[in-house]
Design a protein around this motif. Sequence first.
Motif, PDB file in Angstrom:
ATOM      1  N   SER A  81      42.572  42.612  40.808  1.00  0.00           N
ATOM      2  CA  SER A  81      42.423  42.749  42.253  1.00  0.00           C
ATOM      3  C   SER A  81      40.999  43.134  42.642  1.00  0.00           C
ATOM      4  N   VAL A  82      40.243  43.697  41.710  1.00  0.00           N
ATOM      5  CA  VAL A  82      38.856  44.047  42.023  1.00  0.00           C
ATOM      6  C   VAL A  82      37.936  42.851  41.769  1.00  0.00           C
ATOM      7  N   ILE A  83      38.146  42.184  40.677  1.00  0.00           N
ATOM      8  CA  ILE A  83      37.305  41.033  40.335  1.00  0.00           C
ATOM      9  C   ILE A  83      37.370  39.950  41.401  1.00  0.00           C
ATOM     10  N   THR A  84      38.504  39.809  42.062  1.00  0.00           N
ATOM     11  CA  THR A  84      38.698  38.742  43.054  1.00  0.00           C
ATOM     12  C   THR A  84      38.404  39.181  44.485  1.00  0.00           C
ATOM     13  N   GLN A  85      37.706  40.283  44.688  1.00  0.00           N
ATOM     14  CA  GLN A  85      37.353  40.733  46.035  1.00  0.00           C
ATOM     15  C   GLN A  85      36.491  39.691  46.742  1.00  0.00           C
ATOM     16  N   ILE A  86      36.665  39.583  48.082  1.00  0.00           N
ATOM     17  CA  ILE A  86      35.809  38.671  48.834  1.00  0.00           C
ATOM     18  C   ILE A  86      34.382  39.214  48.814  1.00  0.00           C
ATOM     19  N   HIS A  87      33.438  38.406  49.256  1.00  0.00           N
ATOM     20  CA  HIS A  87      32.021  38.751  49.213  1.00  0.00           C
ATOM     21  C   HIS A  87      31.729  40.085  49.898  1.00  0.00           C
ATOM     22  N   THR A  88      30.843  40.850  49.280  1.00  0.00           N
ATOM     23  CA  THR A  88      30.339  42.084  49.877  1.00  0.00           C
ATOM     24  C   THR A  88      28.818  42.007  49.938  1.00  0.00           C
ATOM     25  N   ASP A  89      28.222  42.822  50.786  1.00  0.00           N
ATOM     26  CA  ASP A  89      26.759  42.860  50.911  1.00  0.00           C
ATOM     27  C   ASP A  89      26.128  43.858  49.961  1.00  0.00           C
ATOM     28  N   PHE A  90      26.878  44.328  48.991  1.00  0.00           N
ATOM     29  CA  PHE A  90      26.373  45.306  48.037  1.00  0.00           C
ATOM     30  C   PHE A  90      26.916  44.958  46.650  1.00  0.00           C
ATOM     31  N   PHE A  91      26.204  45.426  45.642  1.00  0.00           N
ATOM     32  CA  PHE A  91      26.639  45.208  44.265  1.00  0.00           C
ATOM     33  C   PHE A  91      27.681  46.254  43.907  1.00  0.00           C
ATOM     34  N   TRP A  92      28.666  45.847  43.146  1.00  0.00           N
ATOM     35  CA  TRP A  92      29.677  46.773  42.635  1.00  0.00           C
ATOM     36  C   TRP A  92      29.989  46.422  41.197  1.00  0.00           C
ATOM     37  N   ASP A  93      30.499  47.405  40.491  1.00  0.00           N
ATOM     38  CA  ASP A  93      30.997  47.159  39.149  1.00  0.00           C
ATOM     39  C   ASP A  93      32.263  47.962  38.938  1.00  0.00           C
ATOM     40  N   ILE A  94      32.900  47.737  37.816  1.00  0.00           N
ATOM     41  CA  ILE A  94      34.172  48.379  37.488  1.00  0.00           C
ATOM     42  C   ILE A  94      33.955  49.250  36.257  1.00  0.00           C
ATOM     43  N   LEU A  95      34.375  50.480  36.347  1.00  0.00           N
ATOM     44  CA  LEU A  95      34.336  51.379  35.202  1.00  0.00           C
ATOM     45  C   LEU A  95      35.778  51.646  34.790  1.00  0.00           C
ATOM     46  N   VAL A  96      36.155  51.177  33.625  1.00  0.00           N
ATOM     47  CA  VAL A  96      37.495  51.410  33.100  1.00  0.00           C
ATOM     48  C   VAL A  96      37.426  52.636  32.205  1.00  0.00           C
ATOM     49  N   LEU A 119      38.424  39.549  29.297  1.00  0.00           N
ATOM     50  CA  LEU A 119      37.870  39.207  30.604  1.00  0.00           C
ATOM     51  C   LEU A 119      36.385  38.879  30.511  1.00  0.00           C
ATOM     52  N   SER A 120      35.690  39.477  29.564  1.00  0.00           N
ATOM     53  CA  SER A 120      34.281  39.195  29.295  1.00  0.00           C
ATOM     54  C   SER A 120      33.469  39.079  30.590  1.00  0.00           C
ATOM     55  N   ASN A 121      33.481  40.159  31.366  1.00  0.00           N
ATOM     56  CA  ASN A 121      32.796  40.169  32.647  1.00  0.00           C
ATOM     57  C   ASN A 121      31.761  41.295  32.624  1.00  0.00           C
ATOM     58  N   ASP A 122      30.501  40.948  32.903  1.00  0.00           N
ATOM     59  CA  ASP A 122      29.420  41.937  32.865  1.00  0.00           C
ATOM     60  C   ASP A 122      29.587  43.056  33.884  1.00  0.00           C
ATOM     61  N   ARG A 123      30.434  42.846  34.886  1.00  0.00           N
ATOM     62  CA  ARG A 123      30.663  43.883  35.886  1.00  0.00           C
ATOM     63  C   ARG A 123      31.645  44.947  35.401  1.00  0.00           C
ATOM     64  N   LEU A 141      36.881  46.145  49.475  1.00  0.00           N
ATOM     65  CA  LEU A 141      35.491  46.578  49.274  1.00  0.00           C
ATOM     66  C   LEU A 141      34.608  46.180  50.452  1.00  0.00           C
ATOM     67  N   ASN A 142      34.881  45.028  51.040  1.00  0.00           N
ATOM     68  CA  ASN A 142      34.132  44.588  52.211  1.00  0.00           C
ATOM     69  C   ASN A 142      34.328  45.573  53.363  1.00  0.00           C
ATOM     70  N   ILE A 143      35.560  45.980  53.610  1.00  0.00           N
ATOM     71  CA  ILE A 143      35.865  46.932  54.688  1.00  0.00           C
ATOM     72  C   ILE A 143      35.223  48.289  54.400  1.00  0.00           C
ATOM     73  N   ILE A 144      35.332  48.745  53.161  1.00  0.00           N
ATOM     74  CA  ILE A 144      34.725  50.028  52.791  1.00  0.00           C
ATOM     75  C   ILE A 144      33.213  49.993  53.039  1.00  0.00           C
ATOM     76  N   GLY A 145      32.576  48.899  52.652  1.00  0.00           N
ATOM     77  CA  GLY A 145      31.137  48.754  52.875  1.00  0.00           C
ATOM     78  C   GLY A 145      30.767  48.831  54.345  1.00  0.00           C
ATOM     79  N   LYS A 146      31.572  48.182  55.193  1.00  0.00           N
ATOM     80  CA  LYS A 146      31.298  48.210  56.636  1.00  0.00           C
ATOM     81  C   LYS A 146      31.515  49.610  57.208  1.00  0.00           C
TER      82      LYS A 146
END
Length: 193
Positions: free
Chosen positions: A1-16, A36-40, A82-87
């Motif tokens: 659900s985090v990887i598939t977030q719509i576009h945001t105006d800021f960089f984010w990453d995931i810490l598991v 998942l092999s995702n750099d984020r 994440l888009n809403i949180i950013g706004k």
Amino acid sequence: SVITQIHTDFFWDILVLDNEEYQGKSNDTEKVVRQLSNDRILYYRNSRNIRPGDNFNRGFQLARGKWVTMLHDDDLLAGNSLNIIGKLIEAYDSPEHPLGVISAQYIQFRYDPEQDQIYADINGMNQYLCHQPVNYQLYPLTHKNVLIYGHIGGSVPSNGTTFLRKAVLEVGGFNEDFGISGDLILYYNIENH
């Protein structure tokens, strides 16, 4: 659900944060992250199991961002979260009136892990939530607000809530000695600070 977030105006990453004690081999969580092999996605596994609040604090210590949104292993974010949180941060955070916490609203659904059965239309709920108008008005936190809402069924959860990382660290984070009320106490401490 985090990887598939719509576009945001800021960089984010995931810490598991994997709180399963390390015993020299990969566990299921680590295997999923590697597949998942995702750099984020950043992965950290504790050398030993620690209390939940202490694990949350470790996350704030390891996080790289100014803001941290908590997402427990049994929770999802709506696709526009994440888009809403950013706004909200952009609209309300200022040096005169800094934000410390943005509490999330949530919808609860039932899941049976033994049967791997979800009793909800997750995709339908996500579509519905992402197409609803957003009220960007924040409700200010006071001791009275937390006291009233905190005692009627957990309206101040840590899951899905966004914290100013610096504020959490400055007040000492989650205090595990308060048990299930640790998130409420953290809110009080941030509001006081």
